[in-house]
Design a protein around this motif. Sequence first.
Motif, PDB file in Angstrom:
ATOM      1  N   VAL A 167      -1.397  21.968 -27.897  1.00  0.00           N
ATOM      2  CA  VAL A 167      -2.770  21.593 -27.572  1.00  0.00           C
ATOM      3  C   VAL A 167      -3.086  22.201 -26.211  1.00  0.00           C
ATOM      4  O   VAL A 167      -2.244  22.182 -25.297  1.00  0.00           O
ATOM      5  CB  VAL A 167      -2.914  20.061 -27.515  1.00  0.00           C
ATOM      6  N   ASN A 168      -4.284  22.741 -26.044  1.00  0.00           N
ATOM      7  CA  ASN A 168      -4.613  23.482 -24.823  1.00  0.00           C
ATOM      8  C   ASN A 168      -5.031  22.576 -23.667  1.00  0.00           C
ATOM      9  O   ASN A 168      -6.066  22.771 -23.012  1.00  0.00           O
ATOM     10  CB  ASN A 168      -5.714  24.510 -25.111  1.00  0.00           C
ATOM     11  N   THR A 169      -4.225  21.565 -23.435  1.00  0.00           N
ATOM     12  CA  THR A 169      -4.332  20.727 -22.247  1.00  0.00           C
ATOM     13  C   THR A 169      -2.988  20.052 -22.087  1.00  0.00           C
ATOM     14  O   THR A 169      -2.203  19.977 -23.048  1.00  0.00           O
ATOM     15  CB  THR A 169      -5.470  19.691 -22.372  1.00  0.00           C
ATOM     16  N   ILE A 170      -2.663  19.576 -20.881  1.00  0.00           N
ATOM     17  CA  ILE A 170      -1.368  18.914 -20.684  1.00  0.00           C
ATOM     18  C   ILE A 170      -1.476  17.471 -21.188  1.00  0.00           C
ATOM     19  O   ILE A 170      -1.424  16.511 -20.442  1.00  0.00           O
ATOM     20  CB  ILE A 170      -0.910  18.996 -19.213  1.00  0.00           C
ATOM     21  N   LEU A 171      -1.604  17.378 -22.506  1.00  0.00           N
ATOM     22  CA  LEU A 171      -1.926  16.104 -23.154  1.00  0.00           C
ATOM     23  C   LEU A 171      -0.840  15.062 -22.948  1.00  0.00           C
ATOM     24  O   LEU A 171      -1.127  13.898 -22.636  1.00  0.00           O
ATOM     25  CB  LEU A 171      -2.158  16.339 -24.644  1.00  0.00           C
ATOM     26  N   ALA A 172       0.426  15.437 -23.144  1.00  0.00           N
ATOM     27  CA  ALA A 172       1.508  14.463 -23.004  1.00  0.00           C
ATOM     28  C   ALA A 172       1.573  13.924 -21.581  1.00  0.00           C
ATOM     29  O   ALA A 172       1.767  12.719 -21.362  1.00  0.00           O
ATOM     30  CB  ALA A 172       2.838  15.093 -23.396  1.00  0.00           C
TER      31      ALA A 172
ATOM     32  N   LEU B 287       6.708   7.613 -26.070  1.00  0.00           N
ATOM     33  CA  LEU B 287       5.285   7.310 -25.970  1.00  0.00           C
ATOM     34  C   LEU B 287       4.463   8.253 -26.838  1.00  0.00           C
ATOM     35  O   LEU B 287       3.566   7.828 -27.581  1.00  0.00           O
ATOM     36  CB  LEU B 287       4.831   7.404 -24.514  1.00  0.00           C
ATOM     37  N   MET B 288       4.767   9.560 -26.791  1.00  0.00           N
ATOM     38  CA  MET B 288       3.979  10.525 -27.543  1.00  0.00           C
ATOM     39  C   MET B 288       4.285  10.476 -29.038  1.00  0.00           C
ATOM     40  O   MET B 288       3.408  10.763 -29.860  1.00  0.00           O
ATOM     41  CB  MET B 288       4.191  11.932 -26.992  1.00  0.00           C
ATOM     42  N   VAL B 289       5.509  10.107 -29.414  1.00  0.00           N
ATOM     43  CA  VAL B 289       5.785   9.900 -30.834  1.00  0.00           C
ATOM     44  C   VAL B 289       4.945   8.731 -31.354  1.00  0.00           C
ATOM     45  O   VAL B 289       4.300   8.817 -32.407  1.00  0.00           O
ATOM     46  CB  VAL B 289       7.284   9.651 -31.081  1.00  0.00           C
ATOM     47  N   SER B 290       4.940   7.642 -30.590  1.00  0.00           N
ATOM     48  CA  SER B 290       4.136   6.481 -30.983  1.00  0.00           C
ATOM     49  C   SER B 290       2.654   6.838 -31.047  1.00  0.00           C
ATOM     50  O   SER B 290       1.944   6.468 -31.993  1.00  0.00           O
ATOM     51  CB  SER B 290       4.366   5.346 -29.972  1.00  0.00           C
ATOM     52  N   PHE B 291       2.177   7.588 -30.058  1.00  0.00           N
ATOM     53  CA  PHE B 291       0.776   8.002 -29.972  1.00  0.00           C
ATOM     54  C   PHE B 291       0.393   8.898 -31.152  1.00  0.00           C
ATOM     55  O   PHE B 291      -0.623   8.708 -31.807  1.00  0.00           O
ATOM     56  CB  PHE B 291       0.589   8.741 -28.645  1.00  0.00           C
ATOM     57  N   THR B 292       1.253   9.875 -31.442  1.00  0.00           N
ATOM     58  CA  THR B 292       0.944  10.865 -32.478  1.00  0.00           C
ATOM     59  C   THR B 292       1.002  10.278 -33.882  1.00  0.00           C
ATOM     60  O   THR B 292       0.202  10.632 -34.752  1.00  0.00           O
ATOM     61  CB  THR B 292       1.919  12.052 -32.366  1.00  0.00           C
ATOM     62  N   LEU B 293       1.936   9.369 -34.114  1.00  0.00           N
ATOM     63  CA  LEU B 293       2.155   8.881 -35.472  1.00  0.00           C
ATOM     64  C   LEU B 293       1.263   7.710 -35.869  1.00  0.00           C
ATOM     65  O   LEU B 293       1.387   7.207 -36.990  1.00  0.00           O
ATOM     66  CB  LEU B 293       3.628   8.495 -35.658  1.00  0.00           C
ATOM     67  N   ILE B 294       0.359   7.303 -34.996  1.00  0.00           N
ATOM     68  CA  ILE B 294      -0.555   6.220 -35.374  1.00  0.00           C
ATOM     69  C   ILE B 294      -1.220   6.520 -36.708  1.00  0.00           C
ATOM     70  O   ILE B 294      -1.189   5.713 -37.643  1.00  0.00           O
ATOM     71  CB  ILE B 294      -1.614   5.996 -34.280  1.00  0.00           C
TER      72      ILE B 294
END
Length: 390
Positions: free
Chosen positions: A162-167, A202-209
């Motif tokens: 993704v073209n931003t430092i999202l994580a 955190l990002m696994v939880s965020f992404t897999l919603i």
Amino acid sequence: MSGPLEGVRVIDLTTVGMGPYATQTLGDMGADIIKVEALDGDPFRDVAPSRHPKMGAAFLNLNRNKRSIALNLKLPEDKRAFLDLLDDADVFVTNTRPQALRKLGLDFETMSTSRPRLIYCSLNGFSERGPYAGKPAFDDIIQAMSGLAWLQGRNQGEPAYVNTILADKVAGLAAAGAIGMALFERERSGLGQSVEVPMFELMVSFTLIEHMAGATFIPPTQAAGYDRVLSPHRKPYRTSDGFVSLLPYTSAHWQRFFEAAGRPELASDPELIDPAARSRTIDRWYQHLAQTVALRTTAEWLQLASSIDVPIAPVLSPDDLLADPHLAAVGLFKRDDHPSEGSVVTTGIPITFSRTPGDIRRLAPCLNEHREEILEEPRGRVVPALSGRR
């Protein structure tokens, strides 16, 4: 009060994106942030573009409402100065790897012994409870490992970031929220605690919603992945002269749109009207949208969709945002004179409080700018209770 966190002191031993975003968020809400840097400064200071060395644009946008002191924590006198700062602190935030902190005697167990009210927030790449503990991690690494890069590139044939430092930014916001919760709990118990914010988990939880999808069920009903957002036709649609973002979401939206667009045969299709059936074949409906939208101009679609209350928007560039009339009306962009960098434009504080609004009290500091001020401040600071409870 200048903000809901006025009177809270935070010692900020963080660098790059995740930690500085968390502490800037706390600083915007009134907390006193003391940014402790290595002698050569936060590496983000060197990220281009910049007017002067060590004052890059990204650094300026992540480090307002902070004071800077540079210390070499391997030197006894600097470490002593650092520990003195912690004696007066409410919160310690760090994204230094835990093994390095343990070598310096700056782990939670050691530091909390004489500072029982200290909230110690560790922003790690991976939880200390698992086999990846202590591994290095930056935004790109976590985007790749969390499934985000795979999902982002699925329709391109290869993984893509993704073209931003999202994580970094998601973790920073989560850390700011977690620290606020820990401060609230301390008002009840009188005690600090360790708070771990691991980027990977955190990002696994965020992404897999939404992307757990069929893997939510045992046994799985289908592979993981949310079909709607993975549709290759879910994207800004090309008009006859540009692009628009168009999102009919409810059955009523879809029917109104196709009726107004002159496609009554689609508007009356039973598969479109039934939300469950439409969800199973969403790619087909997005394809119909793309074919239909290509026939008129951007201005025509903006007017038509708005007139029938179907969500639509122009596709804006970062430069467009700087001139956006809504953002101008709410005052999101601030023009200031930085002491060393001259005239600058920064984003303001988007979250508002009716009684205790945040504010921008100072712009990003030069390296070690506040050393004398910080070291000469009297110790033994007394912070009034927020609720009268201890």
